[in-house]
Design an enzyme around this catalytic site. Structure first.
Site, short mmCIF file in Angstrom:
data_model
loop_
_atom_site.label_atom_id
_atom_site.label_comp_id
_atom_site.label_asym_id
_atom_site.label_seq_id
_atom_site.Cartn_x
_atom_site.Cartn_y
_atom_site.Cartn_z
N CYS A 201 2.39 -6.31 -2.54
CA CYS A 201 1.81 -6.56 -1.23
C CYS A 201 1.46 -8.04 -1.12
O CYS A 201 0.79 -8.59 -2.00
CB CYS A 201 0.56 -5.69 -1.04
SG CYS A 201 -0.37 -6.09 0.46
N ASP A 208 4.21 -2.32 -5.01
CA ASP A 208 4.92 -1.37 -4.15
C ASP A 208 6.16 -0.92 -4.90
O ASP A 208 7.03 -1.73 -5.22
CB ASP A 208 5.32 -2.03 -2.82
CG ASP A 208 4.12 -2.40 -1.96
OD1 ASP A 208 3.18 -1.60 -1.90
OD2 ASP A 208 4.14 -3.48 -1.36
#
Length: 294
Positions: A201, A208
């Site tokens: 992120c 992620d």
């Protein structure tokens, strides 16, 4: 400013530093569409050399697993929600703001699921198409409890690149790793997959995790180089949608396929998953994206 204020339709996007992402915030339990925080796509696309119409179609599929409201008698109701967001929208949604917005339904009374679905469509459309000369819409579908068993997850079809025993040394996007096998016959339709896509992120630094499917026609892509390239996102900071567009553009410009689609399916975080899909030519979306078109 409320997203229902007509003046907000052409107002500029708020500055990213005002995003709730990575900040301690109060969780509202009364319906509030102003919690939605749109982020313009244009800046990230400009970094990829996209300053006009992009060379792809597609959509972002969101699945919301935490949606609840009260019926007119105050009894809680629950549902899963699918959102299909066209990649033509001027904005994406910051994921924490969507979580906060969905949480604001929890102590609000609605007549029925149809009213909830209508509110979701109206509010998300207003946020995502903000500033557009000709606003479109988005797809919204609710799955009620008796339909929960329709929510299935199928492994991505294709030849698994992860079978290759390659040495990986790049952990920031390295498009120079991409190449084609010169002199080899063109492939009509090859589908390649990997479970090793990982990025971070850009605001919080949280990882992620995702799987990616690449379908293309044209000169055969060097599979070892493609796998190394996908691994090179491992320390990259970027939103899901922007990572998929970067992958599409790098393959499109380096390997020059005649047709290309890139689909990434990310793992759920905060009750939400985001699954972007980009394609060079109009076609049916991936099977598990179709439910939200209603």
């Amino acid at each position: 400013m409320s997203l229902h204020d007509p003046a907000s339709a052409h107002s500029p996007s708020p500055s990213p530093q005002h995003s709730p992402l990575g900040k301690a915030v109060a969780y509202a339990d009364q319906y509030d569409p102003a919690l939605l925080f749109p982020i313009a796509r244009a800046a990230q696309r400009a970094e990829l050399g996209i300053t006009a119409a992009p060379p792809f179609f597609g959509a972002d599929l969101w699945t919301a697993y935490e949606l609840s409201w009260l019926n007119p008698r105050g009894k809680p109701q629950v549902a899963l929600a699918h959102f299909m967001i066209p990649c033509e929208t001027p904005h994406i949604l910051e994921s924490k703001s969507l979580k906060l917005y969905l949480g604001s339904f929890s102590q609000t009374r609605f007549a029925d699921a149809t009213e909830v679905q209508a509110r979701l469509r109206a509010d998300l459309t207003a946020a995502l198409w903000r500033g557009a000369d000709t606003p479109g819409s988005i797809g919204v579908k609710l799955l009620l409890p008796e339909q929960f068993d329709q929510q299935t997850i199928h492994e991505l079809d294709g030849l698994n690149l992860d079978r290759l025993d390659v040495e990986c040394t790049h952990y920031q996007p390295a498009p120079e790793l991409l190449s084609v096998q010169a002199g080899e016959p063109a492939v009509h339709d090859e589908v390649l997959t990997s479970r090793l896509l990982k990025s971070n992120c850009p605001v919080t630094g949280q990882p992620d995790w995702g799987s990616v499917q690449i379908r293309y026609s044209g000169a055969p892509i060097n599979q070892e180089g493609l796998l190394r390239y996908l691994v090179s996102f491992r320390q990259h900071s970027g939103f899901h949608e922007h990572c998929v567009e970067r992958i599409f553009m790098d393959i499109w410009t380096r390997c020059r396929p005649t047709q290309l689609s890139v689909y990434a399916r990310y793992t759920r975080r905060g009750g939400l998953d985001i699954n972007p899909w980009r394609t060079s030519h109009p076609q049916r979306p991936p099977a598990n994206m179709r439910t939200a078109r209603q």
